[in-house]
Design an enzyme around this catalytic site. Structure first.
Site, PDB file in Angstrom:
ATOM      1  N   ARG A  60       4.327  -2.707  -6.427  1.00  0.00           N
ATOM      2  CA  ARG A  60       3.082  -3.475  -6.417  1.00  0.00           C
ATOM      3  C   ARG A  60       1.835  -2.608  -6.278  1.00  0.00           C
ATOM      4  O   ARG A  60       0.879  -2.737  -7.040  1.00  0.00           O
ATOM      5  CB  ARG A  60       3.072  -4.481  -5.252  1.00  0.00           C
ATOM      6  CG  ARG A  60       3.746  -5.781  -5.548  1.00  0.00           C
ATOM      7  CD  ARG A  60       4.465  -6.259  -4.316  1.00  0.00           C
ATOM      8  NE  ARG A  60       5.541  -5.328  -4.013  1.00  0.00           N
ATOM      9  CZ  ARG A  60       6.749  -5.390  -4.577  1.00  0.00           C
ATOM     10  NH1 ARG A  60       7.019  -6.351  -5.395  1.00  0.00           N
ATOM     11  NH2 ARG A  60       7.683  -4.490  -4.309  1.00  0.00           N
ATOM     12  N   THR A  61       1.833  -1.731  -5.268  1.00  0.00           N
ATOM     13  CA  THR A  61       0.581  -1.042  -4.957  1.00  0.00           C
ATOM     14  C   THR A  61       0.205  -0.088  -6.083  1.00  0.00           C
ATOM     15  O   THR A  61      -0.930  -0.078  -6.559  1.00  0.00           O
ATOM     16  CB  THR A  61       0.717  -0.292  -3.617  1.00  0.00           C
ATOM     17  OG1 THR A  61       1.295  -1.179  -2.666  1.00  0.00           O
ATOM     18  CG2 THR A  61      -0.627   0.188  -3.117  1.00  0.00           C
ATOM     19  N   LYS A  90       7.108  22.446  -3.903  1.00  0.00           N
ATOM     20  CA  LYS A  90       7.126  23.915  -3.748  1.00  0.00           C
ATOM     21  C   LYS A  90       6.496  24.315  -2.423  1.00  0.00           C
ATOM     22  O   LYS A  90       6.274  25.500  -2.173  1.00  0.00           O
ATOM     23  CB  LYS A  90       6.343  24.555  -4.900  1.00  0.00           C
ATOM     24  CG  LYS A  90       6.957  24.308  -6.254  1.00  0.00           C
ATOM     25  CD  LYS A  90       6.153  25.012  -7.352  1.00  0.00           C
ATOM     26  CE  LYS A  90       5.460  24.020  -8.235  1.00  0.00           C
ATOM     27  NZ  LYS A  90       4.590  24.643  -9.229  1.00  0.00           N
ATOM     28  N   ARG A 111      -0.225   7.311  -1.502  1.00  0.00           N
ATOM     29  CA  ARG A 111       0.800   6.815  -0.564  1.00  0.00           C
ATOM     30  C   ARG A 111       1.591   8.011  -0.070  1.00  0.00           C
ATOM     31  O   ARG A 111       2.034   8.842  -0.865  1.00  0.00           O
ATOM     32  CB  ARG A 111       1.729   5.813  -1.240  1.00  0.00           C
ATOM     33  CG  ARG A 111       2.914   5.442  -0.360  1.00  0.00           C
ATOM     34  CD  ARG A 111       3.693   4.274  -0.879  1.00  0.00           C
ATOM     35  NE  ARG A 111       2.954   3.034  -0.720  1.00  0.00           N
ATOM     36  CZ  ARG A 111       3.454   1.829  -0.995  1.00  0.00           C
ATOM     37  NH1 ARG A 111       4.707   1.722  -1.435  1.00  0.00           N
ATOM     38  NH2 ARG A 111       2.733   0.742  -0.832  1.00  0.00           N
ATOM     39  N   HIS A 139      -1.639   0.061   5.914  1.00  0.00           N
ATOM     40  CA  HIS A 139      -1.676  -0.264   4.483  1.00  0.00           C
ATOM     41  C   HIS A 139      -2.883  -1.202   4.302  1.00  0.00           C
ATOM     42  O   HIS A 139      -2.743  -2.402   4.090  1.00  0.00           O
ATOM     43  CB  HIS A 139      -0.365  -0.953   4.097  1.00  0.00           C
ATOM     44  CG  HIS A 139      -0.091  -1.030   2.628  1.00  0.00           C
ATOM     45  ND1 HIS A 139      -1.042  -0.747   1.659  1.00  0.00           N
ATOM     46  CD2 HIS A 139       1.038  -1.381   1.946  1.00  0.00           C
ATOM     47  CE1 HIS A 139      -0.496  -0.927   0.464  1.00  0.00           C
ATOM     48  NE2 HIS A 139       0.759  -1.311   0.608  1.00  0.00           N
TER      49      HIS A 139
HETATM   50  N1   CP Z   1       3.639  -4.464  -0.740  1.00  0.00           N
HETATM   51  C1   CP Z   1       3.817  -3.214  -1.175  1.00  0.00           C
HETATM   52  O1   CP Z   1       3.207  -2.249  -0.665  1.00  0.00           O
HETATM   53  O2   CP Z   1       4.717  -3.099  -2.177  1.00  0.00           O
HETATM   54  P1   CP Z   1       5.115  -1.736  -2.904  1.00  0.00           P
HETATM   55  O3   CP Z   1       5.855  -0.903  -1.882  1.00  0.00           O
HETATM   56  O4   CP Z   1       5.980  -2.145  -4.056  1.00  0.00           O
HETATM   57  O5   CP Z   1       3.851  -1.047  -3.324  1.00  0.00           O
END
Ligand code: CP
Length: 316
Positions: A60-61, A90, A111, A139
């Site tokens: 999603r993100t 590396k 991320r 998040h």
């Molecule tokens: N909700 C969410 O962060 O989903 P993903 O891990 O698929 O990005």
């Protein structure tokens, strides 16, 4: 009128009520624009480049950010699994990678597995950094889309009771959402979790100081009839140090048709997704199930953030 004045987005504590209103108004505008026959914003970022650096898996993100950038006319630099296919494999530090990437892109979406990594990258970066999840830390863009979804269903947000269910220790989404809920009045949060993954005290203390009532509960059945929103989360196997703890926590809280029957008619069911077994597929057609709309809302929120962080306010 207040302007959007954040350089980076790395944690939910950065947002106040005015900034939330600005973001939600632009997100509403993006939603309208995407449905319009003649789009006004399809090329507005056509001279901008977004780097998406994901050291942990995402559906999603990552894809909603990349879709958001593409739908605004911008370009994307990305890699499959930055942990393996960037020079992190590396031994390059995140600090060095950030210093380099901000010479190539106008904005970095990142991320990473380490809590605090996004803030560190933001401090090293000369371009905006957006935290797309930092380990079990935060998040914040998920929290924005969660709140946007809640607000769609309960426009005032005030006076709501919310159950956060599942892995509250390693779940970054519930941490980030808790911070945002302090911006509203008369909120009650029920933390329903296995004993091995309870919500940490830092969040509980923050809620107390900011006048949000919270309670620990172990019985989902007891809480379901009381709440306006049940926010389910996955038990995050990958973050447990002891496999026995994971086994103890997994499969304990599930919403199926019978459990959904305990909930109020006008309540909603949310989940940041991905789900494993927390919500039965049979619940998907229940009008209270909001989790796929919630994921869709991520597109509007992320389009809004890209516009605002790259200095493009929407036209009046
Ligand atoms: N909700 C969410 O962060 O989903 P993903 O891990 O698929 O990005």
């Amino acid at each position: 009128m207040r302007k959007f004045d954040l350089e980076h987005v790395y944690e939910s504590q950065q947002f106040d009520s005015e900034l939330l209103d600005i973001i939600f108004n632009v997100a509403d505008e993006m939603k309208k624009d995407l449905a319009a026959e003649q789009r006004r914003y399809s090329q507005v970022l056509n001279d901008k480049i977004m780097a998406s650096l994901f050291y942990e898996p995402s559906t999603r993100t990552r894809f909603s950010f990349e879709s958001a950038m593409a739908r605004l006319g911008g370009s994307i630099l990305t890699t499959e699994n930055a942990k393996e296919f960037s020079s992190a494999s590396k031994g390059e530090t995140l600090y060095d990678s950030t210093k380099v990437m901000c010479g190539y892109a106008d904005l970095i979406v990142m991320r990473h597995n380490e809590p605090g990594s996004a803030k560190m990258a933001a401090e090293a970066s000369s371009v905006p950094v957006i935290n797309a999840g930092d380990g079990s830390g935060q998040h914040p863009t998920q929290a924005l889309l969660d709140l946007y979804t809640i607000r769609d269903c309960f426009p005032a947000v005030d006076n709501l009771s919310i159950a956060m269910v599942g892995d509250l220790k390693y779940g970054r989404t519930v941490r980030s959402l808790s911070y945002l809920l302090t911006k509203y009045d008369n909120i009650t949060i029920y933390f329903v979790s296995p004993s091995v993954c309870k919500m940490d005290d830092d969040i509980k203390d923050y809620l107390t100081v900011n006048n949000v009532e919270w309670k620990d509960e172990s019985s989902l059945e007891k809480v379901l009839p009381l709440v306006d929103c049940v926010y389910m989360t996955r038990i995050q196997r990958e973050r447990f140090h002891d496999p026995e703890d994971y086994e103890q926590a997994a499969g304990k809280y599930i919403i199926d048709v019978e459990q959904a029957g305990l909930m109020k008619k006008e309540s909603i069911i949310m989940h940041p997704l991905p789900r494993v077994d927390e919500i039965s597929q049979k619940v998907d057609n229940d009008p209270r199930a909001q989790y796929f709309q919630q994921a869709r809302n991520g597109l509007f929120i992320r389009m809004a953030l890209l516009l605002l962080l790259l200095g493009n306010d929407i036209d009046d």
